[in-house]
Structure formats: structure tokens, C-alpha cells
Design a protein around this motif. Structure first.
Motif, PDB file in Angstrom:
ATOM      1  N   VAL A  69      10.880  46.635 -17.153  1.00 53.52           N
ATOM      2  CA  VAL A  69      10.059  46.664 -18.067  1.00 53.52           C
ATOM      3  C   VAL A  69       8.729  48.912 -17.839  1.00 53.52           C
ATOM      4  O   VAL A  69       8.393  48.446 -17.115  1.00 53.52           O
ATOM      5  CB  VAL A  69       9.188  46.235 -18.950  1.00 53.52           C
ATOM      6  CG1 VAL A  69       8.134  46.959 -20.336  1.00 53.52           C
ATOM      7  CG2 VAL A  69       9.037  44.987 -19.396  1.00 53.52           C
ATOM      8  N   VAL A  86      12.793  58.302 -26.673  1.00 53.21           N
ATOM      9  CA  VAL A  86      11.917  57.695 -25.959  1.00 53.21           C
ATOM     10  C   VAL A  86      10.852  58.200 -26.195  1.00 53.21           C
ATOM     11  O   VAL A  86      10.713  60.080 -25.447  1.00 53.21           O
ATOM     12  CB  VAL A  86      11.694  57.180 -24.910  1.00 53.21           C
ATOM     13  CG1 VAL A  86      13.548  55.715 -25.064  1.00 53.21           C
ATOM     14  CG2 VAL A  86      12.761  57.878 -24.282  1.00 53.21           C
ATOM     15  N   TRP A  90       4.821  54.395 -25.586  1.00 49.70           N
ATOM     16  CA  TRP A  90       5.194  53.149 -26.035  1.00 49.70           C
ATOM     17  C   TRP A  90       5.636  52.213 -24.526  1.00 49.70           C
ATOM     18  O   TRP A  90       6.158  53.365 -23.772  1.00 49.70           O
ATOM     19  CB  TRP A  90       5.894  53.524 -26.607  1.00 49.70           C
ATOM     20  CG  TRP A  90       5.960  53.557 -28.075  1.00 49.70           C
ATOM     21  CD1 TRP A  90       5.711  54.627 -28.988  1.00 49.70           C
ATOM     22  CD2 TRP A  90       5.458  52.829 -29.065  1.00 49.70           C
ATOM     23  NE1 TRP A  90       4.917  54.693 -30.322  1.00 49.70           N
ATOM     24  CE2 TRP A  90       5.482  53.672 -30.666  1.00 49.70           C
ATOM     25  CE3 TRP A  90       5.060  51.442 -29.568  1.00 49.70           C
ATOM     26  CZ2 TRP A  90       5.014  52.885 -31.635  1.00 49.70           C
ATOM     27  CZ3 TRP A  90       5.152  51.136 -31.247  1.00 49.70           C
ATOM     28  CH2 TRP A  90       4.010  51.646 -31.456  1.00 49.70           C
ATOM     29  N   THR A  91       5.844  51.022 -24.386  1.00 49.34           N
ATOM     30  CA  THR A  91       6.872  49.712 -24.030  1.00 49.34           C
ATOM     31  C   THR A  91       8.085  50.162 -24.145  1.00 49.34           C
ATOM     32  O   THR A  91       8.666  50.175 -24.972  1.00 49.34           O
ATOM     33  CB  THR A  91       6.195  49.325 -23.331  1.00 49.34           C
ATOM     34  OG1 THR A  91       5.816  48.498 -24.324  1.00 49.34           O
ATOM     35  CG2 THR A  91       4.634  49.407 -23.327  1.00 49.34           C
ATOM     36  N   TYR A  92       9.386  49.922 -23.125  1.00 51.45           N
ATOM     37  CA  TYR A  92      10.586  49.850 -23.339  1.00 51.45           C
ATOM     38  C   TYR A  92      10.840  49.028 -22.301  1.00 51.45           C
ATOM     39  O   TYR A  92      10.721  49.020 -21.029  1.00 51.45           O
ATOM     40  CB  TYR A  92      11.122  51.170 -23.285  1.00 51.45           C
ATOM     41  CG  TYR A  92      11.051  51.800 -24.350  1.00 51.45           C
ATOM     42  CD1 TYR A  92      11.659  52.392 -25.702  1.00 51.45           C
ATOM     43  CD2 TYR A  92       9.925  53.455 -23.596  1.00 51.45           C
ATOM     44  CE1 TYR A  92      11.433  53.317 -26.766  1.00 51.45           C
ATOM     45  CE2 TYR A  92       9.567  53.982 -25.252  1.00 51.45           C
ATOM     46  CZ  TYR A  92       9.788  54.359 -26.384  1.00 51.45           C
ATOM     47  OH  TYR A  92       9.628  54.801 -27.410  1.00 51.45           O
ATOM     48  N   TRP A 159      10.660  41.670 -23.455  1.00 50.94           N
ATOM     49  CA  TRP A 159       9.440  42.186 -23.662  1.00 50.94           C
ATOM     50  C   TRP A 159       9.304  42.846 -25.193  1.00 50.94           C
ATOM     51  O   TRP A 159       9.914  43.435 -25.619  1.00 50.94           O
ATOM     52  CB  TRP A 159       8.865  43.533 -22.419  1.00 50.94           C
ATOM     53  CG  TRP A 159       7.809  44.134 -22.299  1.00 50.94           C
ATOM     54  CD1 TRP A 159       7.163  44.878 -22.894  1.00 50.94           C
ATOM     55  CD2 TRP A 159       6.856  43.139 -21.855  1.00 50.94           C
ATOM     56  NE1 TRP A 159       6.242  45.562 -22.751  1.00 50.94           N
ATOM     57  CE2 TRP A 159       5.719  44.327 -22.237  1.00 50.94           C
ATOM     58  CE3 TRP A 159       5.914  41.962 -20.627  1.00 50.94           C
ATOM     59  CZ2 TRP A 159       3.533  44.280 -21.019  1.00 50.94           C
ATOM     60  CZ3 TRP A 159       5.055  42.086 -20.166  1.00 50.94           C
ATOM     61  CH2 TRP A 159       4.195  42.714 -21.034  1.00 50.94           C
ATOM     62  N   LYS A 161       7.301  44.902 -27.899  1.00 46.06           N
ATOM     63  CA  LYS A 161       7.193  46.532 -27.408  1.00 46.06           C
ATOM     64  C   LYS A 161       5.951  46.710 -27.619  1.00 46.06           C
ATOM     65  O   LYS A 161       5.124  46.581 -29.001  1.00 46.06           O
ATOM     66  CB  LYS A 161       8.407  47.287 -28.540  1.00 46.06           C
ATOM     67  CG  LYS A 161       7.840  48.870 -28.415  1.00 46.06           C
ATOM     68  CD  LYS A 161       9.676  49.587 -29.517  1.00 46.06           C
ATOM     69  CE  LYS A 161       9.490  50.947 -29.177  1.00 46.06           C
ATOM     70  NZ  LYS A 161       9.892  51.925 -29.900  1.00 46.06           N
ATOM     71  N   ARG A 162       5.494  47.628 -27.090  1.00 46.03           N
ATOM     72  CA  ARG A 162       3.881  48.029 -26.932  1.00 46.03           C
ATOM     73  C   ARG A 162       3.968  49.301 -27.271  1.00 46.03           C
ATOM     74  O   ARG A 162       4.387  50.075 -26.715  1.00 46.03           O
ATOM     75  CB  ARG A 162       2.873  46.998 -26.053  1.00 46.03           C
ATOM     76  CG  ARG A 162       2.971  45.620 -25.976  1.00 46.03           C
ATOM     77  CD  ARG A 162       2.712  44.922 -25.251  1.00 46.03           C
ATOM     78  NE  ARG A 162       1.918  43.848 -25.125  1.00 46.03           N
ATOM     79  CZ  ARG A 162       2.136  42.647 -24.162  1.00 46.03           C
ATOM     80  NH1 ARG A 162       2.245  43.301 -23.465  1.00 46.03           N
ATOM     81  NH2 ARG A 162       2.039  41.969 -24.978  1.00 46.03           N
ATOM     82  N   GLY A 163       2.752  49.958 -28.303  1.00 42.05           N
ATOM     83  CA  GLY A 163       2.337  50.952 -28.113  1.00 42.05           C
ATOM     84  C   GLY A 163       0.694  51.382 -28.277  1.00 42.05           C
ATOM     85  O   GLY A 163      -0.479  50.139 -28.175  1.00 42.05           O
TER      86      GLY A 163
END
Lengths: 309, 221
Positions: A69, A86, A90-92, A159, A161-163
Motif C-alpha cells: 500500500v 492517482v 491518498w493511499t492506494y 487496505w 482508502k484513506r486521505g
């Protein structure tokens, strides 16, 4: 593992920096924007001090050889995961074989890629940061180049997705007063704040060099060497200030115009040649308040992340 | 002694304190000795991340910026109550090969001062040098004590490459290049003494407050 397909202008492994060795001449090193690195690690639930990849200007490409991630933080370099855009903040989740490519930064200069578990390399003097001048830390003490492999721990689980967002840009940078005010004169210090300074192309991780053709700050003072650090603003005899950054030397003999407050220094990570910047002197309580605001920003993010998942 | 005079301590940022003793007109070395003693006292606390002496000044990097005011006051008091300690640092012997290919400017220095190369070596090895502080680059050591007979203006044109371990003279200073680098000092010899090796713990054998002595390798054989 991550393979570097294209390193761009300058790509290196950095964490929050190397401390405790300034008295033997070892630079701090570390991410020029430590808040961005901290943000990447916070979103990935890593240790705050885990190492990340610092990318300068863009034109870079990374190939992931395992699942992981990532968190993308810093300036927008029009990044793509394979052929899908992307976005920073953010997470990916990444699958083995995917590539992450960057075009050019439009509004800034540096971007950060954090990976789940942090970049793995042997800490030197308590830090994984690359000391480019002295040649240790990171991968062989050097900038990453095409064909290099970056060690990471694979991560296969799902995981969410978080920002998160970084505090907004500032055009006027806040500065602690000069200890050499008597030497440089009040007039010079006022003039330093009245004009707008242009970032010179000679700027790098050691320092941002500034110029203004109307500068009247030239002088002929030389001082006994004193300790300097990221944020110190040196004024060489030519009257063109240098804002020292993470790779700066530990001592210097130029008079100082002041020190950038800790909450504002990270803005220099995003200044590129040709950008302009201004300064204002502030008192200690303003500096401390600004720092507390930064700390609160991260505390809020951590709470939000814990509540959400 | 003027050393009891007040020094100026300024909070240069929210987490740094700068102790300025450059205005004290005592000999430079006495002021520096007092700073080393103060460094030792500061090290014994957990209050500082980095403690950096420079030329008659000391910069302290606070672990917690909330402690700034308290330390500003305490340091003023400590300056008054800290005594100079004599010879408390480590003494290092720097075995040096003078002249030859790795000391190409030895003859220049001799000619400049109108003495023999042997006399230059004698003078350079005759004194105990004090490590004032380190800085500029990892392991670079600012040392005090070069006999005035050897003070020599720097080269008009710096060399683009000076090898690691070069022993050199520049103006009123002498020093050792900790790594390959450009340099404008006159190279009089070479030592295998390693000033900085990141693979060692600690990476640097020399610390502020230590003393040094250059020894000619010929004197040993």
C-alpha cells in the motif's frame, strides 16, 4: 521490492532526519517536508519516522515487484498507477507488477511516496536518511538511480482508502529575529522583509538561494564560525540570502538574518527556481502557536483515522 | 579573569538556544575550555537533542521547546558556576608522513618561511593542539595551536581534489581532510588516522575538547 525505472531530477530515501551528531559535523538530512513524510506514515499507520521516497520535480517511474500500500503526499506531479490517475493526499493498494509514474510538478517541487511498513534499509547513526554529500544512509549513501531496487516488506491484506490534507501554502514566511541585528542594521532587516525574493536555480537540498536585483544587503562582515541548521537564513557578502535546508553544513561564518519558524520551514520543499517568496519577523509566541497548530493538525488526523476504521 | 562576565543567551528559535561568548576578550582558548566544561554539564541532562560548540559559542537544540525559558536562565547560572577543566579530553597521536608525493607543499611552506623542511616538521610536531569544535563536514576538526612561524596564506588557486587524510596548513590553522574534497590549504603530509567512518560506532574518534599531537613517522622508525 520496488525497482526504479526512472529517477527523475533527484530521488532519495529520507526519514525525519539524523539527530545527535551535529557536534561532529553530520548534517540533519531527512525529508525536506517532514510533515509530508509524517502524513504518508500516518495514513499508512506506519511509525512516524519510517523512511519514504522523496521525488524532486517528477519525471520518475517506479515498478512494484510485490503487493503493498502506498501513500502519495506532496505536490501534484500528475501521477499515474499504470494508466489511471492517482492523487496526492491518498493511499492506494498496489498489486505486484504495477507501475507508478510521475509527469512534472505544476505548483510545487517535491512529492513523497510512503509504503506500508516503510522503506527498509540499514539505519546509519539512527536514521535511514540518505546523506548525499557524505555518502551514507539510504541506498549506498547515494541518490536513487535507474535499476536500483528499494527494499520493502510486501503487504497483501486489504487496505481501506484513506486521505488527509497538508496545511495550506503560505506566501509570507515567518522568521525568528536575527541575532546579528546590530551588525546588519535595522535598515537591512527591514529591507529584507520589504522586498520579494526570487528562488535561484542553484538551490538544492542544502539550501534555497534567493536573489533580488534591488537587494541592498551586500556587506563585508565575517564572523567566528557558529552553529547553523535547517531554517537558518545566512547572508553572504553578496547580499543574496540562503535559507539552509536539511543537507546544510553544521557550522558557518556568515551573519544570520534569522531563523524560519519550525511550522513554516516545510514550505521550502515546494519552492522551485523562479518562484518568489517574502518574509516577516514574528515573536516567539506566534512561532509557538503556529507549531501547536501543526501538532494539532496531525493529532486530529490520527483521531479521525482511528475513529473511521 | 573576564570569564565570569555575563554571556548572552538568545532563543534563536522555539527549540534552539545560542550562547554567545565571542565578545569576551579572554584568550580564545580559555573561553572555549569553559564552553567544553558547559557541554559536559549539558550532556549529563536529557534536555538536548544536539549540543554544538563552535568558535566561542554554543548552540543547544532542545528536546522540548516548552523548556526554553527555564534553560535560558539555568545556562546563565551554569556559565557562572562551571569551572574550566584542564586536559579532560582524549589525547590523539596523529602519525604523519611529511613531504613526498602526499605532502607536496612541504617545500613551499619551508621556502615561504625561509627555513628547512625539517624545521617545518619540527615546528608542526612541537605543540599540543586543542580541538576547538567540529563542523563544516563530517569529522572536519577546527584545531588551535599552529605555531605562528607556520602561518601561511591559503593557496591562490584551490586544488579540485585533496585526498582524505591530507595534513594541511591554511592561514593560522592546521587540519586534516576527513574525506576527499576540493581544498585551498597547503598539503604538508598524510596520515592514515581516520577522522570519520560512518561504519564505526562512534563514527568520529575526535571530539571537541580533545587534544592532538602530530608525530612524524620518521621519528618512530
Amino acid at each position: 521490492m520496488i525497482e526504479v525505472l526512472k529517477a527523475g531530477l533527484l530521488m532519495s530515501i529520507q526519514d525525519q532526519g539524523r539527530f545527535g551528531f551535529r557536534h561532529i559535523g553530520v548534517s540533519q538530512s531527512g525529508a525536506i517536508d517532514p510533515f509530508a513524510a509524517k502524513m504518508a506514515n500516518t495514513l499508512l499507520k506506519n511509525d512516524i519516522d519510517d523512511a519514504v521516497i522523496e521525488i524532486t520535480l517528477g519525471l520518475a517511474k517506479l515498478l512494484f515487484k510485490c503487493d503493498t500500500v502506498i501513500a502519495l503526499i506532496g505536490t501534484d506531479m500528475q501521477a499515474q498507477l499504470d494508466d489511471k490517475p492517482v492523487y496526492p493526499g491518498w493511499t492506494y493498494a498496489i498489486k505486484q507488477g504495477q507501475t507508478l509514474s510521475f509527469k512534472t510538478a505544476r505548483n510545487g517541487f517535491r512529492g513523497y511516496v510512503g509504503v506500508k511498513g516503510g522503506v527498509l534499509c540499514e539505519p546509519v547513526m539512527g536514521s535511514r536518511s540518505t546523506d548525499l554529500a557524505a555518502g551514507f544512509g539510504g541506498t549506498n549513501g547515494q541518490a536513487l538511480k535507474q535499476g536500483d531496487n528499494i527494499q520493502i516488506q510486501p503487504y497483501y491484506k486489504d487496505w481501506p482508502k484513506r486521505g488527509g490534507i497538508l496545511p495550506p501554502k503560505r506566501n509570507v514566511i515567518r522568521v525568528h529575529p536575527s541575532i546579528h541585528a546590530d551588525l546588519l542594521t535595522e535598515h537591512a532587516l527591514r529591507s529584507f522583509c520589504e522586498i520579494s525574493w526570487c528562488v535561484k536555480p542553484q538551490s538544492n537540498r542544502m539550501g534555497v538561494r534567493l536573489s533580488n536585483e534591488n537587494s541592498t544587503l551586500s556587506h563585508s562582515h565575517s564572523l567566528p564560525s557558529l552553529a547553523v541548521n535547517p531554517g537558518s537564513i545566512q547572508l553572504p557578502p553578496n547580499g543574496e540570502p540562503i535559507v539552509l535546508l536539511n543537507d546544510a553544513q553544521t557550522t558557518g561564518g556568515y551573519p544570520l538574518l534569522g531563523t524560519i519558524i519550525s511550522a513554516d520551514l516545510h514550505h521550502f520543499a515546494q519552492l522551485k527556481p523562479g518562484d518568489s517568496i517574502r518574509f516577516e519577523y514574528v515573536d516567539m509566541s506566534t512561532a509557538i502557536k503556529a507549531q501547536k497548530k501543526m501538532t494539532a493538525h496531525f493529532a486530529q488526523l490520527a483521531i479521525a483515522l482511528n475513529n473511521a476504521y | 579573569m573576564n570569564l565570569q562576565q555575563n554571556v548572552k543567551i538568545t532563543a534563536t528559535s522555539s527549540h534552539t538556544l545560542f550562547l554567545d561568548a565571542t565578545h569576551l576578550k579572554d584568550p580564545l582558548l580559555s573561553v572555549q575550555k569553559k564552553i567544553w566544561a558547559l557541554v559536559k554539564r549539558c550532556k549529563a541532562t536529557a534536555a538536548f537533542i544536539d549540543i554544538v560548540p563552535a568558535m566561542n559559542s554554543l548552540t543547544l537544540y532542545l528536546a522540548n521547546s516548552d523548556d526554553s525559558n527555564q534553560w535560558q536562565e539555568k545556562l546563565l547560572l551554569w556559565w557562572e558556576t562551571t569551572d574550566i577543566e584542564e586536559n579532560k579530553g582524549t589525547h590523539h597521536k596523529i602519525i604523519t608522513q611529511y613531504g613526498g608525493n602526499t605532502g607536496a607543499d612541504l617545500e613551499f611552506i619551508a621556502e615561504h618561511h625561509g627555513v628547512s623542511t625539517q624545521r617545518v616538521i619540527e615546528l608542526h610536531t612541537s605543540v599540543t593542539y586543542h580541538v576547538l569544535f567540529l563542523g563544516f563536514k563530517p569529522g572536519f576538526t577546527y584545531i588551535h595551536g599552529l605555531p605562528s612561524e607556520l602561518h601561511t596564506p591559503r593557496r591562490s588557486e584551490p586544488r579540485t581534489h585533496v585526498p582524505k587524510g591530507s595534513v594541511a596548513i591554511g592561514a593560522d590553522q592546521t587540519g586534516i581532510y576527513p574525506a576527499d574534497s576540493p581544498g585551498g590549504w597547503h598539503i604538508i603530509g598524510h596520515t592514515d588516522f581516520s577522522l570519520f567512518d560512518w561504519q564505526k560506532a562512534p563514527p568520529c574518534a575526535i571530539a571537541p575538547g580533545d587534544t592532538l599531537q602530530f608525530i612524524s613517522d620518521e621519528a618512530l622508525s
